[in-house]
Every structure is written in structure tokens, then in C-alpha cells.
Write an enzyme that holds these catalytic residues in place. Structure first.
Site, mmCIF file in Angstrom:
data_model
loop_
_atom_site.group_PDB
_atom_site.id
_atom_site.type_symbol
_atom_site.label_atom_id
_atom_site.label_comp_id
_atom_site.label_asym_id
_atom_site.label_seq_id
_atom_site.Cartn_x
_atom_site.Cartn_y
_atom_site.Cartn_z
ATOM 1 N N LYS A 74 5.941 -8.549 6.863
ATOM 2 C CA LYS A 74 5.392 -7.777 5.755
ATOM 3 C C LYS A 74 6.502 -7.163 4.933
ATOM 4 C CE LYS A 74 2.686 -3.619 5.041
ATOM 5 N NZ LYS A 74 2.118 -2.446 5.642
ATOM 6 N N LYS A 119 11.350 5.374 3.844
ATOM 7 C CA LYS A 119 11.051 4.976 5.221
ATOM 8 C C LYS A 119 12.171 4.121 5.831
ATOM 9 C CE LYS A 119 6.018 5.467 4.668
ATOM 10 N NZ LYS A 119 4.681 4.960 5.019
ATOM 11 N N ARG A 154 0.011 2.958 -1.323
ATOM 12 C CA ARG A 154 0.148 4.408 -1.104
ATOM 13 C C ARG A 154 -0.751 5.166 -2.068
ATOM 14 N NH1 ARG A 154 6.703 4.275 -0.078
ATOM 15 N NH2 ARG A 154 6.588 2.929 1.775
ATOM 16 N N TYR A 212 -5.649 -8.954 -0.120
ATOM 17 C CA TYR A 212 -6.729 -8.300 -0.871
ATOM 18 C C TYR A 212 -7.558 -9.329 -1.632
ATOM 19 C CZ TYR A 212 -3.917 -4.353 0.463
ATOM 20 O OH TYR A 212 -3.216 -3.450 1.221
ATOM 21 N N SER A 248 0.070 -4.859 -1.312
ATOM 22 C CA SER A 248 -0.529 -4.331 -2.535
ATOM 23 C C SER A 248 0.270 -4.666 -3.798
ATOM 24 C CB SER A 248 -0.690 -2.816 -2.394
ATOM 25 O OG SER A 248 0.556 -2.204 -2.100
ATOM 26 N N LYS A 276 8.552 -5.413 9.539
ATOM 27 C CA LYS A 276 8.031 -4.699 8.374
ATOM 28 C C LYS A 276 9.206 -4.070 7.630
ATOM 29 C CE LYS A 276 5.035 -0.989 6.823
ATOM 30 N NZ LYS A 276 3.944 -0.066 7.132
#
Ligand code: PBG
Length: 334
Positions: free
Chosen positions: A257, A226, A213, A322, A283, A203
Site C-alpha cells: 500500500k 508517519k 484522512r 473504492y 484514496s 505500507k
């Protein structure tokens, strides 16, 4: 390696087999089916609530009652799995993240509701502290640093509460070291021997997570970035080491990812390990394609299917997307 030998033109004409749909079908190397899809969904509090997420056109947050209905529709379309992400009330966010293992938190309530109403869909749940953390990080933060080992203990508690609620697949998206092994030991010790782990093994610290987010209400909360736990987009050998590590600790499936910007990583993982490999079309990837489609710049259905096929070509066994219900609908018409 397959033989690269072919007779020179005109003995070989690549166009011969392309001339009709039937032979194009005959030589097609990869297929995309509804069996390949995992549908990530967002849950919110309340009853009969549906809120759109502006940065993800077409995506909704749904209350538990409506999530169960959505899961039913997904199962009826043949989608094998749904993946739950809670939008946690800001008042429930704390620095000890206790809501993460509350047996009655949103994720666990949704799991129980779906299990009851829709037995024929697999449920995947997210393990990470960010939806519950006042700092917006996936782990505990002390003096600006993300604590690893203390976070792993909390993630184990979260894992067990999700297993108790009836989840099928644990999806650790946190990127702490040692969490897969700790979760696996705890699951075995508590009799959850058939609960699967799909590790977010590779990731990346990606800008493509922005709209997510917004969807889970973490955008305002997040302090800093992060990069001290998620991967550097410049690396791919490290992805191989991470996948090897997570498999050795008991992951059943592994994920890369984001997806489309990291197809090379998908291919390397599949070639190297030959294990069930998934990509998360995140997303931001969804938002880009939808934004262009809404402007009439791309054909929505076609670009959706082309993007999903790219994951199959890269060696993935499935895709978190999605687009799952939209893709399933288009595929059902073929
Ligand atoms: C956090 C988490 C993220 C996503 C899934 N779980 C975002 C992040 O790491 O900040 C992103 C999914 C997406 O962008 O669709 N645990």
C-alpha cells in the site's frame, strides 16, 4: 524464465495474434474478475445518513443501516469482501483511544449489522488507533514519539473486540512492530481460530492517503507525519523483510500500500513468497483518476479497469479499491 527466442521478422509478426478479439482473448495472460475486489467503505453515525467525501468523488460515508444495504448490493454484485473504516465523532477521540475497543463502536456495530443482513460477504476491519486518537496517529503518542509496545497491547484489545463482533479478516494498518504475532496469539487464545489477518505489511508513508484522512476525519488531527513507522518510499528490500516477518508471525495474507506507485513491490513480494498478495489502490490514486475523468480527460470505465488489471499483472491476488462496485458493474456487462 520463459524462452526469449523467436524467429526474426517476418516469420514472427506480433500483430498476427492481435488481429481479432478472439485470439487476443486466447493469449491474454491475466484476468480481472469481481472475485478480485475488496471494497473499502466509510461509516458514520446516525440513521439514513449519506455524506459525500469531496476529495473522493463518488465515495460516501454511510450510517450503519445504509452500510448494511450497501453491503447487500456489493454481495449481489459478487464482491467477496468489504472493508470497514469508521468516521469517529471528534468528541470520542482521546489520547487513550478507548473507543477503539468499545464493543459498541461504529466499526463493531456495522460488523454486526452486515453479518446479520448479508451473510455472504466477508468483512474486513481496520486495526489502528488513528480514527480514535486525538493526535491522529496510528499509535499512542508521548512527547511527540509514537510508542510501539504499548500500542501493540491496545491493538490486541481492538482486534479482540472486532473478532467478538464477528469480523472475518483483521486488517492491521498501523505498522507497529510485533503486532501480527501478538494478535495471532490473542485470537488463538480466545477461540477465534478462523479469523484471518491481512497484514498491511509494506505500507509506505505516502502522500496518496490525503483524501482518506478527510474521509475518516483524521486530516485536522494529525500532528507531524508517519515516517517513524510507515515505510520510506525509497525502499523495497525492506518491504521483503517486513512481509517475511509478518508471515512468520502468522499473517494469512499480505498487502502492499499504496498500489499503483508500488507495483514493483507487489511483483517482488509475489515472486519471493508466493502467498496471497493484495494491493490497496488508495484514496489518492482513486481521486486522481476520478478528477481526470470528471474533467473529461480520461475515460472513467476504461482507466478504472486498466488500473485494476495492472495489479493482476503485478502478481496481486486481489485489490482493495473504492472502484469495487463500479468495476463489478462494468465486468458484469462483459
Ligand atoms: C490509517 C490508514 C490509512 C489508510 C488506511 N488506514 C491512512 C494513513 O496511514 O494515514 C489509507 C487508505 C487510503 O488512502 O485509501 N491506519
Amino acid at each position: 524464465m520463459k524462452s526469449p527466442i523467436f524467429a526474426p521478422y517476418p516469420a514472427t509478426r506480433f500483430r498476427r495474434i492481435k488481429n481479432r478479439a478472439e485470439t487476443r482473448a486466447l493469449v491474454r495472460e491475466n484476468t480481472l474478475t469481481t472475485d478480485d475486489l475488496i471494497w473499502p467503505v466509510f461509516i458514520c453515525d446516525g440513521e439514513n445518513v449519506e455524506q459525500s467525501v469531496p476529495s473522493m468523488p463518488g465515495v460516501m460515508r454511510r450510517s450503519v443501516d445504509l452500510i448494511a444495504e450497501a453491503a447487500k448490493e456489493a454481495a449481489d454484485l459478487g464482491i467477496p469482501a468489504i472493508c470497514l473504516f469508521p468516521y469517529t465523532d471528534p468528541d470520542l477521540k482521546t489520547s487513550d483511544c478507548a473507543e477503539a475497543w468499545n464493543p459498541n463502536n461504529l466499526s463493531n456495530r456495522a460488523t454486526r449489522a452486515i453479518k446479520k443482513a448479508v451473510p455472504n460477504i466477508a468483512i474486513m476491519t481496520d486495526v489502528a488507533l488513528d480514527p480514535y486518537n486525538i493526535d491522529g496517529h496510528d499509535g499512542f503518542v508521548v512527547d511527540g514519539k509514537i510508542l510501539n509496545d504499548e500500542t501493540v497491547e491496545a491493538l490486541v484489545r481492538q482486534t479482540l473486540s472486532q473478532a467478538e463482533a464477528g469480523t472475518d479478516i483483521i486488517g492491521p494498518s498501523d505498522m507497529m512492530d510485533g503486532r501480527i504475532g501478538a494478535m495471532r496469539v490473542a485470537l488463538e487464545a480466545h477461540g477465534h481460530t478462523n479469523v484471518m489477518i491481512m497484514s498491511y505489511a509494506a505500507k509506505y508513508a505516502s502522500t496518496f492517503y490525503g483524501p482518506f484522512r478527510d474521509a475518516v476525519g483524521a486530516s485536522g488531527a494529525l500532528q507531524g507525519d508517519k515516517k517513524s513507522y510507515q515505510m520510506d518510499p525509497a525502499n523495497s528490500d525492506e518491504a521483503i523483510r517486513l512481509v517475511a516477518r509478518d508471515l512468520s508471525e502468522g499473517a494469512d495474507m499480505v498487502m502492499v500500500k499504496p498500489g499503483m506507485p508500488y507495483l514493483d513491490v507487489c511483483r517482488r513480494v509475489k515472486d519471493q513468497f508466493g502467498v496471497p498478495t493484495y494491493a490497496y489502490q488508495v484514496s489518492g490514486e482513486y481521486a486522481m483518476l476520478q478528477a481526470a475523468a470528471q474533467n473529461g480527460w480520461l475515460d472513467q470505465d476504461r482507466v478504472m479497469l486498466e488500473s485494476l488489471m495492472s495489479f493482476k499483472r503485478a502478481g496481486c491476488d486481489g485489490i482493495l479499491t473504492y472502484f469495487a462496485p463500479a468495476a463489478a458493474r462494468v465486468l458484469a456487462k462483459r
